[in-house]
Write an enzyme that holds these catalytic residues in place. Structure first.
Site, PDB file in Angstrom:
ATOM      1  N   CYS A 259      86.208  47.920  50.970  1.00  0.00           N
ATOM      2  CA  CYS A 259      85.519  47.015  51.896  1.00  0.00           C
ATOM      3  C   CYS A 259      84.360  46.345  51.166  1.00  0.00           C
ATOM      4  CB  CYS A 259      85.058  47.742  53.153  1.00  0.00           C
ATOM      5  SG  CYS A 259      84.120  49.260  52.857  1.00  0.00           S
ATOM      6  N   SER A 292      83.932  51.953  49.601  1.00  0.00           N
ATOM      7  CA  SER A 292      82.978  50.859  49.793  1.00  0.00           C
ATOM      8  C   SER A 292      82.755  50.127  48.473  1.00  0.00           C
ATOM      9  CB  SER A 292      81.629  51.412  50.267  1.00  0.00           C
ATOM     10  OG  SER A 292      80.969  52.081  49.202  1.00  0.00           O
ATOM     11  N   ASP A 293      82.424  48.833  48.558  1.00  0.00           N
ATOM     12  CA  ASP A 293      81.883  48.185  47.373  1.00  0.00           C
ATOM     13  C   ASP A 293      80.566  48.902  47.062  1.00  0.00           C
ATOM     14  OD1 ASP A 293      81.493  46.528  45.238  1.00  0.00           O
ATOM     15  OD2 ASP A 293      81.825  44.675  46.343  1.00  0.00           O
ATOM     16  N   CYS A 294      80.120  48.782  45.819  1.00  0.00           N
ATOM     17  CA  CYS A 294      79.085  49.705  45.351  1.00  0.00           C
ATOM     18  C   CYS A 294      77.748  49.525  46.053  1.00  0.00           C
ATOM     19  CB  CYS A 294      78.981  49.609  43.840  1.00  0.00           C
ATOM     20  SG  CYS A 294      80.522  50.217  43.115  1.00  0.00           S
ATOM     21  N   SER A 296      77.450  49.489  49.312  1.00  0.00           N
ATOM     22  CA  SER A 296      77.581  48.698  50.547  1.00  0.00           C
ATOM     23  C   SER A 296      76.945  49.380  51.747  1.00  0.00           C
ATOM     24  CB  SER A 296      79.059  48.454  50.869  1.00  0.00           C
ATOM     25  OG  SER A 296      79.597  47.482  50.033  1.00  0.00           O
TER      26      SER A 296
END
Length: 776
Positions: A259, A292-294, A296
């Protein structure tokens, strides 16, 4: 392959070590991640029994862990669980177009000085060759497994990027397969299959399709991805943004979805149960984990202020369906979220069920350092001649010939003994591999490539792509006056377009255009403009300048880019690439906010629409453009003029709802294996063998919410000069001939659909049938 810069020293060291019989694998690689046969305490526990069903093993393992141990596994640098014999693991590795060291999970050096660096994705996409995309994935996963066996890489790779290249200024457009959702989805499924292997439920490596969703803005005009709320209609979500991710999950069987940072319609994607739990896991049946994107989760707490406490942010993410946090946030706040009653331990167990299942499918709990299938892969399997040859072939297939006035190309070794090579990108290395790259095996620059064919006169012209002054113009112009032909290698690099760096406009940077025009005016022989870039460039000036004979787009062509460019320029390779994105004029973006997510045009708002599917205005080069040194003609060998779409009899009672506006809801049609067959003959009427890309478009019956046209199929075919090949397409009616209404409902329009293949047009009438009765 003639690569000039290589790791010769490293190769000699490796050879010496092999001759001495010393293992090249580090001691780390010899130890199992978990269930070590030497671990008498744990090796006989159920979760270590490879013959048991994976779900049983995962449930057994989760049942043995404390809450604190479980929370330690919710982050990318997952903690060890020593009492159960489980080591720590770094989930974050990248393999966008070759094994990369962008993530902390992968490191180069020692026995693994580099890895094969393929063309950037936008360039590989221009090949329109799904077989090639899968082959690249297979090579990348071979090298990834080899590096894992050597203790220097992980097995979970957060690639590919399957966002739509919606706005030409996006700095990360280079990472994507372009602007068409079906092409992007086909790329995703193909590359993922190559990465993950075909060993049933077992995984060679675990791929990840990212960034879900409506993420295609990094930092534009004071708006950045950490604060952006993408306002997306149900219609655009269903027929544009969802398509590649759905194909990646359902057709590619990807093991992970990431995401994104942004919000969609006011909700952070990583905290949205409708996106994660309902859509990705529920409707599409993801068999894997959501990451998650880092940072997020931290971003939507601290920067978007979506929740009032960090514990609420952690609870929202896990309840929404997030399984793994790239970043420390869940590790820091999940335990307190449980203590405060915002989350229960069973919900954490569900997250671990998804991550641990993937690790077991990778063989990480089988008591060996690697899966039996792949345990023999090592340094000898990285940067092999075959792998490097594939990188060269991928670059050749991705190069697009945009203009060839007066047949300036191909150059001839008989007539063009000397070539002036000019421009800031004419002797670059790192520029060719774009972003999210690793350390290449070696490079062939454009200058080095052309030196294999002719004597070169090299003059940079500009110090770099910013090209802020004309101090070196004089030397460049002199070189062009002397040489039999002139090649200008211009364009962009990561200083102009990159992650967190969107472009402000579409023109060549600085004084590049001035250099091109002055050199072309002075050139004794033909002038060829070669462009390196991820995004489109408005080069109308060169398209309209008769002194610029040819224009070639090389994208970011990877480690062998210079060899591929020279092979195309001198006709050893006949270019067959097609643009995977529209090349717009500069005035397209003058008054167009990147933040407006609408795909469709609006006359009342003066809004032009986006991508070839919805934009009808002027272009520099259209999506799918690309010419060859030979000529192909198409004829339709067979195609139906009428096609019957069977309705699901159980639903037919809905009457008007089914045939509303003469369009059948896809859910009301019997879609299984409902394909329309088309056979096309392709004849090469020129004098040179060539590879041709057939792109089939469908133009649906007139409707204000339908695209102007859309890709429904594509195929690559090699046709020798003077011969003919037949190409067959099976066009899935529900997937590809459907359109999406304003409510986000996918429908099959009845009536005349027009199929466009090159300059051919074929009409097929779709009609509904119930129990053999045709309904018009």
């Amino acid at each position: 392959m003639d690569t000039t810069t290589t790791f010769r020293t490293s190769h000699i060291i490796i050879l010496m070590v092999l001759l001495l019989g010393v293992s090249l694998q580090t001691s780390k690689a010899l130890d199992a991640f978990a269930c070590d046969p030497k671990d008498e305490t744990n090796r006989n526990l159920p979760f270590c029994q490879a013959k048991l069903p994976i779900q049983n093993r995962v449930n057994d393992l989760i049942g043995r862990m404390t809450l604190r141990e479980k929370v330690g596994l919710l982050v990318n640098n997952a903690a060890a669980v020593p009492r159960l014999g489980i080591k720590g693991y770094e989930w974050w590795s990248e393999a966008l177009h070759g094994v990369s060291n962008v993530g902390p999970g992968t490191k180069f050096g020692g026995a693994f000085p580099g890895a094969t660096s393929f063309p950037q994705v936008i360039t590989a996409a221009a090949s329109f060759n799904a077989t090639l995309w899968e082959a690249i994935g297979r090579v990348v996963s071979d090298e990834a497994r080899a590096m894992f066996n050597g203790g220097v890489a992980g097995l979970t790779y957060w690639s590919p990027n399957v966002n739509i290249f919606r706005d030409p200024r996006w700095g990360r457009g280079q990472e994507t397969p372009g602007e068409d959702p079906v092409v992007v989805g086909k790329y995703a499924a193909s590359y993922v299959r190559g990465l993950q292997g075909n060993d049933g439920d077992r995984l060679k490596v675990a791929a990840c399709c990212k960034h879900f969703t409506a993420y295609d803005l990094d930092n534009w005009n004071g708006v950045d991805r950490f604060h952006f709320n993408a306002k997306v209609s149900k219609q655009d979500m269903e027929d544009t943004f969802d398509v590649p991710f759905r194909m990646c999950v359902k057709e590619g069987k990807v093991a992970s979805v990431m995401c994104s940072y942004n919000q969609v319609n006011g909700i952070p994607t990583c905290a949205d149960p409708n996106l994660l739990k309902k859509t990705v896991r529920g409707q599409w049946r993801l068999d894997g984990y959501i990451v998650s994107d880092c940072d997020s989760v931290g971003v939507y707490y601290s920067q978007q202020h979506y929740t009032s406490t960090p514990e609420e942010a952690a609870a929202d993410a896990i309840k929404a369906g997030l399984d793994l946090d790239c970043g420390p946030f869940l590790g820091q706040h999940t335990e307190d979220a449980v203590k405060k009653g915002l989350l229960n331990e069973a919900e954490i167990n569900n997250a671990l069920l998804n991550t641990l299942t993937v690790q077991m499918r990778l063989g990480m709990f089988d008591g060996e350092p690697s899966s039996e299938l792949y345990q023999n892969l090592g340094p000898k399997d990285v940067c092999t001649p075959a792998h490097q040859e594939l990188a060269l072939e991928a670059a050749r297939q991705g190069i697009v010939l945009l203009k060839n006035h007066g047949l300036s190309l191909p150059l001839s070794t008989r007539r063009h003994h000397s070539v002036a090579i000019i421009g800031p990108n004419s002797n670059v290395t790192d520029t060719m591999i774009g972003n999210y790259a690793g350390v290449a095996c070696g490079y062939t620059t454009p200058l080095q490539g052309i030196e294999r064919y002719a004597k070169t006169i090299y003059s940079q012209g500009c110090v770099d792509v910013a090209c802020v002054d004309d101090q070196q113009f004089g030397a460049a112009i002199d070189a062009a006056r002397q040489a039999d032909a002139t090649v200008l290698v211009m364009g962009l690099d990561q200083s102009i377009e990159a992650e967190f760096r969107d472009r402000t406009g579409l023109l060549l940077p600085g004084r590049q255009q001035e250099l091109v025009s002055k050199v072309a005016a002075a050139s004794k022989g033909p002038t060829i403009l070669v462009l390196m870039s991820g995004g489109p460039i408005d080069v109308s000036f060169a398209e309209n300048d008769p002194k610029v004979g040819s224009i070639v787009w090389a994208g970011y062509p990877g480690q062998a880019g210079g060899a591929a460019i020279s092979d195309v320029l001198f006709g050893t390779t006949n270019p067959g690439g097609k643009l995977p994105m529209t090349w717009y004029p500069q005035d397209y973006v003058t008054n167009l906010p990147m933040t407006d997510m609408a795909m469709r045009s609006s006359k009342s708002k003066g809004y032009p629409g986006r991508t070839y599917r919805f934009y009808k205005g002027k272009v520099v080069y259209p999506f799918g453009h690309g010419i060859s040194y030979t000529n192909f003609v198409h004829t339709i060998a067979s195609a139906p003029t009428m096609f019957s779409v069977p309705l699901d009899g159980h639903r037919h009672g809905s009457g008007n709802a089914t045939l509303s506006g003469k369009a059948i809801k896809v859910t009301h049609a019997r879609c299984n294996r409902l394909s329309l067959g088309v056979q096309v003959d392709v004849k090469n009427i020129g004098s040179m063998d060539g590879t041709h890309t057939l792109i089939v478009y469908s133009k649906p019956p007139a409707g204000h919410w339908a695209p102007h046209k859309q890709v429904v199929a594509f195929e690559k075919v090699h046709v020798a000069a003077g011969t003919q090949q037949r190409v067959g397409f099976n066009i899935h009616v529900c997937k590809f001939l459907s359109v999406v209404d304003r409510s986000g409902i996918r429908r099959i329009p009845l009536g005349e659909h027009s199929l466009h293949i090159g300059d051919l047009e074929h009409s097929v009438s779709l009609q509904a049938s119930v129990l053999g009765v045709i309904k018009s």
